[in-house]
Design an enzyme around this catalytic site. Structure first.
Site, PDB file in Angstrom:
ATOM      1  N   ASP A 250       1.183  -1.138   0.065  1.00 21.98           N
ATOM      2  CA  ASP A 250       0.123   0.023   0.084  1.00 21.98           C
ATOM      3  C   ASP A 250       0.785   1.160  -0.046  1.00 21.98           C
ATOM      4  O   ASP A 250       2.059   1.140   0.210  1.00 21.98           O
ATOM      5  CB  ASP A 250      -0.769   0.000   1.405  1.00 21.98           C
ATOM      6  CG  ASP A 250      -1.587   1.357   1.467  1.00 21.98           C
ATOM      7  OD1 ASP A 250      -2.234   1.830   0.569  1.00 21.98           O
ATOM      8  OD2 ASP A 250      -1.479   1.802   2.648  1.00 21.98           O
ATOM      9  N   ASP A 252      -0.219   5.298   0.922  1.00 18.47           N
ATOM     10  CA  ASP A 252      -0.187   6.245   1.923  1.00 18.47           C
ATOM     11  C   ASP A 252      -0.365   5.574   3.209  1.00 18.47           C
ATOM     12  O   ASP A 252      -1.136   4.711   3.457  1.00 18.47           O
ATOM     13  CB  ASP A 252      -1.485   7.029   1.411  1.00 18.47           C
ATOM     14  CG  ASP A 252      -1.221   7.500   0.015  1.00 18.47           C
ATOM     15  OD1 ASP A 252      -0.113   7.782  -0.261  1.00 18.47           O
ATOM     16  OD2 ASP A 252      -2.400   8.020  -0.464  1.00 18.47           O
ATOM     17  N   TYR A 261      -5.304  12.583   1.055  1.00 19.47           N
ATOM     18  CA  TYR A 261      -5.220  12.749  -0.503  1.00 19.47           C
ATOM     19  C   TYR A 261      -3.896  13.389  -0.990  1.00 19.47           C
ATOM     20  O   TYR A 261      -3.686  14.216  -1.693  1.00 19.47           O
ATOM     21  CB  TYR A 261      -6.429  13.872  -0.858  1.00 19.47           C
ATOM     22  CG  TYR A 261      -7.643  13.022  -0.536  1.00 19.47           C
ATOM     23  CD1 TYR A 261      -8.205  12.000  -1.158  1.00 19.47           C
ATOM     24  CD2 TYR A 261      -8.511  13.756   0.455  1.00 19.47           C
ATOM     25  CE1 TYR A 261      -9.315  11.322  -0.990  1.00 19.47           C
ATOM     26  CE2 TYR A 261      -9.606  13.379   0.845  1.00 19.47           C
ATOM     27  CZ  TYR A 261     -10.000  11.896   0.049  1.00 19.47           C
ATOM     28  OH  TYR A 261     -11.236  11.407   0.811  1.00 19.47           O
ATOM     29  N   ASN A 293      -5.248   3.411  -3.595  1.00 20.97           N
ATOM     30  CA  ASN A 293      -6.479   3.870  -3.787  1.00 20.97           C
ATOM     31  C   ASN A 293      -6.217   5.346  -4.119  1.00 20.97           C
ATOM     32  O   ASN A 293      -5.710   5.984  -3.244  1.00 20.97           O
ATOM     33  CB  ASN A 293      -7.652   3.603  -2.846  1.00 20.97           C
ATOM     34  CG  ASN A 293      -8.088   2.350  -2.693  1.00 20.97           C
ATOM     35  OD1 ASN A 293      -7.860   1.374  -3.863  1.00 20.97           O
ATOM     36  ND2 ASN A 293      -8.823   1.999  -1.640  1.00 20.97           N
ATOM     37  N   ARG A 349     -10.695  -1.100  -7.038  1.00 24.03           N
ATOM     38  CA  ARG A 349     -10.677  -0.256  -5.833  1.00 24.03           C
ATOM     39  C   ARG A 349     -10.604  -1.038  -4.252  1.00 24.03           C
ATOM     40  O   ARG A 349     -11.437  -1.881  -4.295  1.00 24.03           O
ATOM     41  CB  ARG A 349     -11.708   0.799  -5.652  1.00 24.03           C
ATOM     42  CG  ARG A 349     -11.668   1.697  -4.284  1.00 24.03           C
ATOM     43  CD  ARG A 349     -12.699   2.903  -4.377  1.00 24.03           C
ATOM     44  NE  ARG A 349     -12.687   3.246  -2.804  1.00 24.03           N
ATOM     45  CZ  ARG A 349     -11.884   4.291  -2.497  1.00 24.03           C
ATOM     46  NH1 ARG A 349     -10.867   4.588  -3.274  1.00 24.03           N
ATOM     47  NH2 ARG A 349     -12.194   4.723  -1.224  1.00 24.03           N
ATOM     48  N   LYS A 350      -9.448  -0.816  -3.630  1.00 20.63           N
ATOM     49  CA  LYS A 350      -9.334  -1.679  -2.459  1.00 20.63           C
ATOM     50  C   LYS A 350     -10.717  -1.521  -1.584  1.00 20.63           C
ATOM     51  O   LYS A 350     -10.867  -0.413  -1.564  1.00 20.63           O
ATOM     52  CB  LYS A 350      -8.107  -1.660  -1.621  1.00 20.63           C
ATOM     53  CG  LYS A 350      -6.981  -1.910  -2.311  1.00 20.63           C
ATOM     54  CD  LYS A 350      -5.487  -1.654  -1.671  1.00 20.63           C
ATOM     55  CE  LYS A 350      -5.164  -0.144  -1.639  1.00 20.63           C
ATOM     56  NZ  LYS A 350      -3.779   0.027  -0.973  1.00 20.63           N
TER      57      LYS A 350
HETATM   58 MG   LIG Z   1      -3.018   3.228   3.464  1.00 18.26          MG
END
Ligand SMILES: [Mg+2]
Length: 406
Positions: A250, A252, A261, A293, A349-350
């Site tokens: 992943d 972020d 964001y 995402n 999208r996860k």
């Molecule tokens: Mg994350």
């Protein structure tokens, strides 16, 4: 990392007889696809943005298959020379499309090499000696007869003779057909005339002391498709050689700081030892994939170009320590998107497994040893839905987490 790779695809392939009667050598089928596509994927995974294929005989086949396509994150262009110009002449022909420095590869051979590390070695050599024009990749073999042979003095190439008579000792270092080249090399190449890089240009630069070598590890897999026996070997072995386990990260909150964001390059901050963790994964022979995402696109907060710039900045930062991400996947969609084009209930999208499944389909991944690392429940669910082991990141050194997760 350098942003351009040039692949020489103009070899005639006379030693392959009828196999290359109507097919350019790099287009010969290996594992159900052109050999060249394997090579493109291998180059692209090291973070190269643009791949230029220099085609010759039957070049229209290469153009029809690849020109204008975007593959594995790299933009592909094909330049077909009007008449056979040799490896040097082909570069001269392409001069207007060459970056100030670029990776250069033979389109008919394969070496298992970390090209990011190869570029890092070049950067360091060039800092010491700005007059350098090229770096070669040497490889030790038992029989050098069919190849150009290298003699090294430290990291400097002291002698290079192209294939020819080998009297006495036949074992030694060969030119593996992978280079980094400064565009000034083209100044030495006669325009619109045939010229051989290996027989004319490189020997001259070697005599001038302007070529270095950066070896990969001993025993790296190397093969060329120049003769029927080695082509058969490639067909039997290459898919196995290319198959590696993968780590799906992943982004972020896992690799980089999540400031909500996150999309501006100036907001790129790595989590503790995340870069070092990626370098370790590279060393261990794992693919490193990022699955993220990015509904900020659907929400109209930024566009896909911003995501690509952010990922480019990640690659550049990683390249400074000789590390790289093999591929990035992002999902711009959201069911309640403000931007209609991105309003979609997307399986990519996860927690959907779509991004992971797409990567598993596009890359030769050994699933059994592969796993995902993420900081969110959606990451855990996406991993489960794809049949992958999942590791929850809850802060601290990513290098420590990874070391205990293999
Ligand atoms: Mg994350």
């Amino acid at each position: 990392m350098v942003s351009q790779a040039v692949i020489l695809c103009g070899g005639i392939g006379t030693r392959l007889g009828t196999l290359t009667e109507t097919t350019p050598k790099p287009m010969l089928e290996v594992g159900g696809r052109p050999f060249l596509l394997h090579l493109i994927q291998e180059v692209a995974r090291h973070g190269v943005e643009r791949i230029t294929l220099l085609a010759g005989r039957f070049g229209d086949q290469i153009t029809a298959t690849f020109h204008g396509h975007r593959l594995f994150g790299a933009q592909i262009e094909v330049l077909a020379e009007p008449a056979p110009l040799g490896t040097g002449g082909a570069l001269g022909f392409a001069v207007d499309r060459l970056d100030p420095e670029f990776l250069l590869l033979n389109g008919d051979s394969w070496i298992d090499a970390d090209l990011t590390r190869f570029v890092l070695a070049w950067r360091r050599s060039r800092e010491r000696d700005p007059a350098l024009i090229a770096q070669m990749l040497p490889h030790r073999v038992a029989d050098t007869t069919r190849f150009g042979r290298l003699v090294l003095d430290g990291d400097r190439v002291a002698a290079f003779d192209d294939k020819g008579d080998r009297r006495g000792e036949v074992s030694g270092l060969i030119n593996a057909g992978v280079y980094i080249v400064d565009r000034r090399i083209v100044d030495l190449i006669p325009r619109h005339a045939a010229c051989s890089l290996e027989r004319e240009i490189l020997p001259r630069l070697v005599r001038e002391g302007r070529v270095v070598a950066a070896p990969v590890r001993e025993g790296a897999y190397f093969v060329d498709i120049g003769i029927p026996e080695t082509l058969a070997r490639v067909r039997e072995e290459l898919i196995g050689i290319r198959t590696r386990p993968a780590i799906f990260f992943d982004r972020d909150g896992t690799l980089t700081r999540d400031s909500g964001y996150t999309h501006r390059v100036e907001d790129l901050h790595w989590m503790p030892q995340a870069r070092e963790a990626i370098a370790l994964a590279n060393d261990r022979g794992y693919f490193v994939f990022v699955v993220t995402n990015q509904s900020g696109i659907a929400r109209g907060l930024y566009d896909e170009a911003a995501v690509e710039m952010f990922h480019r900045a990640m690659q550049e930062s990683l390249a400074q320590i000789g590390a790289h991400v093999d591929a990035f996947e992002w999902c711009p969609h959201h069911v309640e998107a403000a931007v209609p084009a991105y309003r979609k209930d997307c399986s990519r999208r996860k927690p959907g497994p779509g991004m992971i499944l797409d990567l598993l389909a596009a890359w030769p991944v050994e699933r059994r040893r592969s796993f995902l690392i993420g900081n969110g429940e959606v990451d855990m669910e996406a991993a489960r839905a794809s049949g992958l082991r999942a590791v929850r990141y809850e802060g601290g050194s990513m290098l420590d987490i990874l070391t205990t997760s293999f």
